[in-house]
Write a protein that holds these residues in place. Structure first.
Motif, PDB file in Angstrom:
ATOM      1  N   ALA A  89       4.410  -8.881   1.523  1.00 52.77           N
ATOM      2  CA  ALA A  89       4.538  -9.043   0.022  1.00 52.77           C
ATOM      3  C   ALA A  89       4.582  -7.681  -0.765  1.00 52.77           C
ATOM      4  CB  ALA A  89       3.124  -9.514  -0.450  1.00 52.77           C
ATOM      5  N   ARG A  90       4.969  -6.540   0.173  1.00 50.92           N
ATOM      6  CA  ARG A  90       5.518  -5.116  -0.493  1.00 50.92           C
ATOM      7  C   ARG A  90       4.099  -4.671  -1.486  1.00 50.92           C
ATOM      8  NH1 ARG A  90      11.166  -3.634  -2.225  1.00 50.92           N
ATOM      9  NH2 ARG A  90      10.190  -1.305  -1.571  1.00 50.92           N
ATOM     10  N   VAL A  91       2.933  -5.091  -1.167  1.00 49.97           N
ATOM     11  CA  VAL A  91       1.755  -4.506  -1.773  1.00 49.97           C
ATOM     12  C   VAL A  91       1.274  -3.432  -0.756  1.00 49.97           C
ATOM     13  CG1 VAL A  91      -0.567  -5.114  -2.484  1.00 49.97           C
ATOM     14  CG2 VAL A  91       1.235  -6.606  -2.965  1.00 49.97           C
ATOM     15  N   ALA A  92       0.739  -2.423  -1.192  1.00 45.63           N
ATOM     16  CA  ALA A  92       0.015  -1.042  -0.699  1.00 45.63           C
ATOM     17  C   ALA A  92      -1.196  -1.464  -0.357  1.00 45.63           C
ATOM     18  CB  ALA A  92       0.225   0.118  -1.397  1.00 45.63           C
ATOM     19  N   PRO A  93      -1.777  -1.675   0.924  1.00 41.09           N
ATOM     20  CA  PRO A  93      -3.000  -1.684   1.276  1.00 41.09           C
ATOM     21  C   PRO A  93      -3.864  -0.335   1.126  1.00 41.09           C
ATOM     22  CG  PRO A  93      -1.974  -1.892   3.171  1.00 41.09           C
ATOM     23  CD  PRO A  93      -1.046  -1.888   2.017  1.00 41.09           C
ATOM     24  N   LEU A  94      -5.115  -0.454   0.806  1.00 36.63           N
ATOM     25  CA  LEU A  94      -5.915   0.512   0.883  1.00 36.63           C
ATOM     26  C   LEU A  94      -7.523   0.423   1.188  1.00 36.63           C
ATOM     27  CD1 LEU A  94      -8.189   0.992  -1.953  1.00 36.63           C
ATOM     28  CD2 LEU A  94      -5.772   0.636  -2.884  1.00 36.63           C
ATOM     29  N   ARG A 110     -10.557   2.463  -9.913  1.00 33.83           N
ATOM     30  CA  ARG A 110     -10.052   2.932 -10.822  1.00 33.83           C
ATOM     31  C   ARG A 110      -9.029   4.119 -10.413  1.00 33.83           C
ATOM     32  NH1 ARG A 110     -14.454   4.588 -15.566  1.00 33.83           N
ATOM     33  NH2 ARG A 110     -14.770   2.163 -16.380  1.00 33.83           N
ATOM     34  N   ASN A 111      -9.285   4.924  -9.773  1.00 34.17           N
ATOM     35  CA  ASN A 111      -8.382   6.011  -9.179  1.00 34.17           C
ATOM     36  C   ASN A 111      -7.130   5.421  -8.289  1.00 34.17           C
ATOM     37  OD1 ASN A 111      -7.838   7.937  -6.600  1.00 34.17           O
ATOM     38  ND2 ASN A 111      -8.119   9.020  -8.374  1.00 34.17           N
ATOM     39  N   ALA A 112      -7.534   4.220  -7.625  1.00 35.77           N
ATOM     40  CA  ALA A 112      -6.510   3.389  -6.568  1.00 35.77           C
ATOM     41  C   ALA A 112      -5.787   2.560  -7.748  1.00 35.77           C
ATOM     42  CB  ALA A 112      -7.269   2.789  -5.706  1.00 35.77           C
ATOM     43  N   ARG A 113      -6.031   2.357  -8.837  1.00 33.83           N
ATOM     44  CA  ARG A 113      -5.696   1.275  -9.819  1.00 33.83           C
ATOM     45  C   ARG A 113      -5.175  -0.175  -8.892  1.00 33.83           C
ATOM     46  NH1 ARG A 113      -0.592   2.104 -10.473  1.00 33.83           N
ATOM     47  NH2 ARG A 113      -0.306   4.092  -9.315  1.00 33.83           N
ATOM     48  N   ALA A 114      -6.278  -0.509  -8.443  1.00 34.88           N
ATOM     49  CA  ALA A 114      -6.368  -1.782  -7.272  1.00 34.88           C
ATOM     50  C   ALA A 114      -6.070  -3.016  -8.371  1.00 34.88           C
ATOM     51  CB  ALA A 114      -7.383  -1.847  -6.451  1.00 34.88           C
ATOM     52  N   ARG A 115      -5.010  -3.781  -7.850  1.00 36.16           N
ATOM     53  CA  ARG A 115      -4.860  -4.959  -8.833  1.00 36.16           C
ATOM     54  C   ARG A 115      -5.559  -6.226  -7.913  1.00 36.16           C
ATOM     55  NH1 ARG A 115       0.962  -7.887 -10.463  1.00 36.16           N
ATOM     56  NH2 ARG A 115      -0.095  -9.522 -11.699  1.00 36.16           N
ATOM     57  N   ASP A 177       9.834   2.708   2.948  1.00 36.99           N
ATOM     58  CA  ASP A 177       9.085   3.372   2.380  1.00 36.99           C
ATOM     59  C   ASP A 177       7.822   2.909   1.681  1.00 36.99           C
ATOM     60  OD1 ASP A 177      11.062   5.402   2.184  1.00 36.99           O
ATOM     61  OD2 ASP A 177      12.295   4.754   0.756  1.00 36.99           O
ATOM     62  N   ASP A 178       7.579   1.516   1.826  1.00 34.01           N
ATOM     63  CA  ASP A 178       6.416   0.744   1.344  1.00 34.01           C
ATOM     64  C   ASP A 178       5.197   1.589   1.717  1.00 34.01           C
ATOM     65  OD1 ASP A 178       7.881  -0.967  -0.002  1.00 34.01           O
ATOM     66  OD2 ASP A 178       7.699  -2.450   1.423  1.00 34.01           O
ATOM     67  N   LEU A 179       4.187   1.809   1.056  1.00 37.08           N
ATOM     68  CA  LEU A 179       3.076   2.627   1.452  1.00 37.08           C
ATOM     69  C   LEU A 179       1.775   2.029   2.197  1.00 37.08           C
ATOM     70  CD1 LEU A 179       2.835   4.331  -2.226  1.00 37.08           C
ATOM     71  CD2 LEU A 179       3.774   5.211   0.027  1.00 37.08           C
ATOM     72  N   TYR A 180       1.177   2.882   2.876  1.00 36.84           N
ATOM     73  CA  TYR A 180      -0.122   2.635   3.234  1.00 36.84           C
ATOM     74  C   TYR A 180      -1.083   3.663   2.682  1.00 36.84           C
ATOM     75  CZ  TYR A 180      -4.185   2.833   6.458  1.00 36.84           C
ATOM     76  OH  TYR A 180      -5.321   2.682   7.037  1.00 36.84           O
ATOM     77  N   ILE A 181      -2.003   3.281   1.704  1.00 35.36           N
ATOM     78  CA  ILE A 181      -2.842   4.238   1.050  1.00 35.36           C
ATOM     79  C   ILE A 181      -4.247   4.241   1.708  1.00 35.36           C
ATOM     80  CG2 ILE A 181      -3.820   4.727  -1.163  1.00 35.36           C
ATOM     81  CD1 ILE A 181      -1.836   3.056  -2.290  1.00 35.36           C
TER      82      ILE A 181
END
Length: 322
Positions: A89-94, A110-115, A177-181
């Protein structure tokens, strides 16, 4: 060539759909199962409005233009499905350390701005306690577990979300380029999110190289390698089935026969030793009696015979009835 995890997962599922990908407790998922379940999660997330606001090329190295999903989970198939579904879904998992207390969780979210948060029901009370402090957190997906905790207000059940979502390929096109945090543990300070491009972490730490250390040339090359190992795995599986069906019972029979022969030999040795002892005792008795006078020989012979009769009778009596 640079890869994204969504394409790699789908290529592997196409090459070996029926091979087991995840075994967790009593649950077994094939690569086809894993691909479908992660597509369903991706489509659920997209239906809730997750998006990419800015592409990687427009951002500085420390910035992210994607929505973020926190994985607040124990180990299990949902963890892998969650990561793959997020990427599709082009969402970055953390990652979230499930040992964190409320203050640490507030900082990390808060730091991760997790939605989005994907979490086990056991952690529902802890999330409920801090939810008012997390204005960015909008989508809660709860994985049922043995705790029996009810869904939080506004949360959706994970399995129900998958069941209601489409299994078709998502409409978005994932990027290398999609992220893995990856959040550090925070042992020497506060946790910090390390931003990895999918293409980079795939090669650096997630199996993106061949056995000789070189990188794969294409998704088709990955699929071909998987198919080849599938053939080898099938051959090995067949040999193991033959081994289990024929070789192991044969070995068991041979071992039993060897043990039985050894027991028979030991029994014969004991019987021969007992017979030799009885012969020696009889010979000693005869020599003893032969040395007696005629007056003693007759009564002694009778006493010996009578004692042997008593011993034979005693050996046939149940000790518990004496």
């Amino acid at each position: 060539m640079e890869f994204n995890f969504a394409d790699v997962n789908e290529a592997v599922a196409a090459a070996a759909p029926d091979r087991e990908a995840i075994v967790f407790r009593d649950r077994r998922l094939t690569h086809a199962d894993l691909a479908e379940r992660s597509r369903r999660l991706a489509n659920f997330l997209l239906s809730r409005g997750v998006r990419v606001t800015r592409e990687r090329s427009e951002l500085a190295g420390h910035e992210s233009g994607q929505d973020h999903m926190a994985s607040y989970l124990y180990n299990g198939n949902e963890y892998v499905e969650g990561m793959l579904g997020a990427w599709k879904a082009r969402v970055a998992p953390l990652n979230v350390n499930y040992r964190y207390v409320e203050e640490e969780l507030v900082y990390l979210f808060r730091n991760a701005r997790a939605r989005v948060v994907l979490y086990h029901a056991e952690f529902a009370p802890r999330l409920a306690a801090i939810r008012d402090q997390l204005p960015d957190l909008e989508i809660l997906i709860q994985v049922a577990d043995a705790s029996g905790n009810a869904l939080l207000p506004g949360a959706v059940d994970y399995e129900q979300a998958l069941a209601d979502a489409s299994a078709d390929p998502p409409t978005v096109r994932p990027s290398a380029d999609d992220l893995y945090i990856l959040y550090t543990g925070g042992t020497t300070g506060m946790p910090k999110g390390v931003l990895w491009r999918s293409a980079d972490i795939f090669v650096a730490a997630m199996g993106g190289r061949r056995g000789d250390g070189t990188e794969h040339g294409s998704a088709e090359a990955i699929a071909a390698q998987v198919a080849a190992t599938e053939d080898v795995a099938g051959t090995v599986s067949l040999l193991l089935r033959i081994l289990i069906t024929f070789a192991i019972p044969t070995v068991a029979v041979l071992i039993y026969r060897a043990l039985a022969r050894r027991e028979l030999r030991e029994h014969r040795v004991r019987a021969d030793a007992q017979l030799e002892a009885e012969r020696a005792l009889s010979s000693s008795k005869d020599e003893f009696i032969a040395g007696m006078s005629h007056e003693l020989r007759t009564p002694l012979t009778g006493i010996y015979c009578f004692s042997e009769m008593l011993l034979e009778d005693a050996s046939m009596v149940d000790p518990t009835q004496r």
